[in-house]
Enzyme design. Structure first.
Site, PDB file in Angstrom:
ATOM      1  N   CYS A 119      -1.352   0.716   7.386  1.00 58.01           N
ATOM      2  CA  CYS A 119      -2.787   0.399   7.509  1.00 58.01           C
ATOM      3  C   CYS A 119      -3.165  -0.819   6.678  1.00 58.01           C
ATOM      4  O   CYS A 119      -3.279  -1.930   7.197  1.00 58.01           O
ATOM      5  CB  CYS A 119      -3.650   1.597   7.111  1.00 58.01           C
ATOM      6  SG  CYS A 119      -3.398   3.063   8.147  1.00 58.01           S
ATOM      7  N   ARG A 120      -3.360  -0.620   5.372  1.00 62.78           N
ATOM      8  CA  ARG A 120      -3.950  -1.673   4.543  1.00 62.78           C
ATOM      9  C   ARG A 120      -3.060  -2.897   4.359  1.00 62.78           C
ATOM     10  O   ARG A 120      -3.511  -4.034   4.605  1.00 62.78           O
ATOM     11  CB  ARG A 120      -4.337  -1.099   3.167  1.00 62.78           C
ATOM     12  CG  ARG A 120      -5.454  -0.086   3.235  1.00 62.78           C
ATOM     13  CD  ARG A 120      -5.556   0.715   1.945  1.00 62.78           C
ATOM     14  NE  ARG A 120      -4.405   1.597   1.762  1.00 62.78           N
ATOM     15  CZ  ARG A 120      -4.168   2.317   0.690  1.00 62.78           C
ATOM     16  NH1 ARG A 120      -5.002   2.259  -0.332  1.00 62.78           N
ATOM     17  NH2 ARG A 120      -3.118   3.116   0.622  1.00 62.78           N
ATOM     18  N   SER A 121      -1.820  -2.699   3.901  1.00 66.35           N
ATOM     19  CA  SER A 121      -1.025  -3.897   3.551  1.00 66.35           C
ATOM     20  C   SER A 121      -0.599  -4.718   4.777  1.00 66.35           C
ATOM     21  O   SER A 121      -0.606  -5.952   4.690  1.00 66.35           O
ATOM     22  CB  SER A 121       0.163  -3.543   2.652  1.00 66.35           C
ATOM     23  OG  SER A 121       1.062  -2.690   3.293  1.00 66.35           O
ATOM     24  N   ASP A 140      -7.880   4.062   0.980  1.00 72.06           N
ATOM     25  CA  ASP A 140      -6.951   4.501   2.019  1.00 72.06           C
ATOM     26  C   ASP A 140      -7.749   4.983   3.239  1.00 72.06           C
ATOM     27  O   ASP A 140      -8.520   5.938   3.137  1.00 72.06           O
ATOM     28  CB  ASP A 140      -6.130   5.645   1.417  1.00 72.06           C
ATOM     29  CG  ASP A 140      -5.078   6.168   2.360  1.00 72.06           C
ATOM     30  OD1 ASP A 140      -5.106   5.808   3.551  1.00 72.06           O
ATOM     31  OD2 ASP A 140      -4.234   6.955   1.903  1.00 72.06           O
ATOM     32  N   CYS A 198       0.871  -1.187   0.000  1.00 72.82           N
ATOM     33  CA  CYS A 198       0.000   0.000   0.000  1.00 72.82           C
ATOM     34  C   CYS A 198       0.905   1.233   0.000  1.00 72.82           C
ATOM     35  O   CYS A 198       2.076   1.133  -0.390  1.00 72.82           O
ATOM     36  CB  CYS A 198      -0.977  -0.024   1.179  1.00 72.82           C
ATOM     37  SG  CYS A 198      -0.197  -0.049   2.811  1.00 72.82           S
ATOM     38  N   ASN A 252       2.321   1.483   4.376  1.00 76.37           N
ATOM     39  CA  ASN A 252       2.599   0.199   5.046  1.00 76.37           C
ATOM     40  C   ASN A 252       2.316   0.254   6.556  1.00 76.37           C
ATOM     41  O   ASN A 252       2.995  -0.404   7.343  1.00 76.37           O
ATOM     42  CB  ASN A 252       4.054  -0.252   4.779  1.00 76.37           C
ATOM     43  CG  ASN A 252       4.337  -1.702   5.179  1.00 76.37           C
ATOM     44  OD1 ASN A 252       5.437  -2.016   5.638  1.00 76.37           O
ATOM     45  ND2 ASN A 252       3.389  -2.593   5.039  1.00 76.37           N
TER      46      ASN A 252
HETATM   47  P1  4NP Z   1      -1.733   2.812   4.130  1.00 77.82           P
HETATM   48  O1  4NP Z   1      -2.338   4.170   4.725  1.00 77.82           O
HETATM   49  O2  4NP Z   1      -1.180   3.150   2.756  1.00 77.82           O
HETATM   50  O3  4NP Z   1      -2.893   1.901   4.064  1.00 77.82           O
HETATM   51  O4  4NP Z   1      -0.644   2.380   5.108  1.00 77.82           O
HETATM   52  C1  4NP Z   1      -1.634   5.373   4.767  1.00 77.82           C
HETATM   53  C2  4NP Z   1      -0.693   5.579   5.750  1.00 77.82           C
HETATM   54  C3  4NP Z   1       0.015   6.776   5.815  1.00 77.82           C
HETATM   55  C4  4NP Z   1      -0.248   7.765   4.890  1.00 77.82           C
HETATM   56  C5  4NP Z   1      -1.187   7.549   3.897  1.00 77.82           C
HETATM   57  C6  4NP Z   1      -1.870   6.357   3.837  1.00 77.82           C
HETATM   58  N1  4NP Z   1       0.430   8.996   4.949  1.00 77.82           N
HETATM   59  O5  4NP Z   1       0.102   9.897   4.158  1.00 77.82           O
HETATM   60  O6  4NP Z   1       1.335   9.164   5.775  1.00 77.82           O
END
Ligand code: 4NP
Length: 158
Positions: free
Chosen positions: A14-16, A127, A9, A12
């Site tokens: 939340c989702r992945s 996201d 994702c 790294n």
């Molecule tokens: P992820 O979520 O891609 O599912 O881990 C996010 C985590 C951090 C950020 C964006 C999305 N960020 O902008 O820092």
């Protein structure tokens, strides 16, 4: 033969890592721990070394899914180390495509949406970072759908 799967994702956190943790439980439940290796990574390295977002951890743990991953950024060598690299959304997919060094590497990139069976309205895993609690629950619902398809495919290789 071992199947090595990397979920990707943006951050790294939340989702992945939730996909990795959920898939790990399924791998254990299906008795495939000797043949499946899992990891996750982000296209953005700004959270490297951090534990997963506490909101994601709380939501996953409430469903009995423990999350212990530390964030890391995806790197070119991952295309040698993994057989399937599964992107959570189109931005991640395109970033992976740019990073992939050759045609063999391109062929290892998948979209998580291709494993969804019960959510026809979703073409990506959204996201949840700027969302409320429902955003994290939605991510887990979608991951459960896709990971179930994936484990069935691993159990019965085509
Ligand atoms: P992820 O979520 O891609 O599912 O881990 C996010 C985590 C951090 C950020 C964006 C999305 N960020 O902008 O820092």
């Amino acid at each position: 033969m071992k199947q090595r799967i990397l979920f990707v994702c943006l951050g790294n956190i939340c989702r992945s890592p939730a996909a990795e943790a959920m898939m790990q439980l399924l791998v254990e439940r299906y008795g495939l721990t000797d043949s499946v290796i899992l990891d996750s990574a982000g296209t953005y390295g700004g959270h490297s070394g951090e534990r997963s977002d506490p909101r994601m951890r709380r939501a996953a743990e409430a469903r009995g899914i423990p999350m212990t991953h530390r964030a890391r950024q995806v790197k070119e060598e991952d295309f040698d180390r993994f057989d399937m690299i599964i992107a959570m959304d189109d931005n991640n997919y395109e970033a992976l495509f740019r990073l992939a060094p050759n045609r063999d590497a391109h062929q290892k990139i998948y979209r998580f949406r291709d494993f969804l069976r019960h959510h026809p309205n979703w073409s990506y895993i959204p996201d949840p970072y700027y969302e409320g609690h429902e955003g994290f629950e939605l991510v887990l619902d979608l991951l459960e759908d896709g990971c179930t398809t994936l484990i069935e495919e691993l159990k019965q290789p085509r």
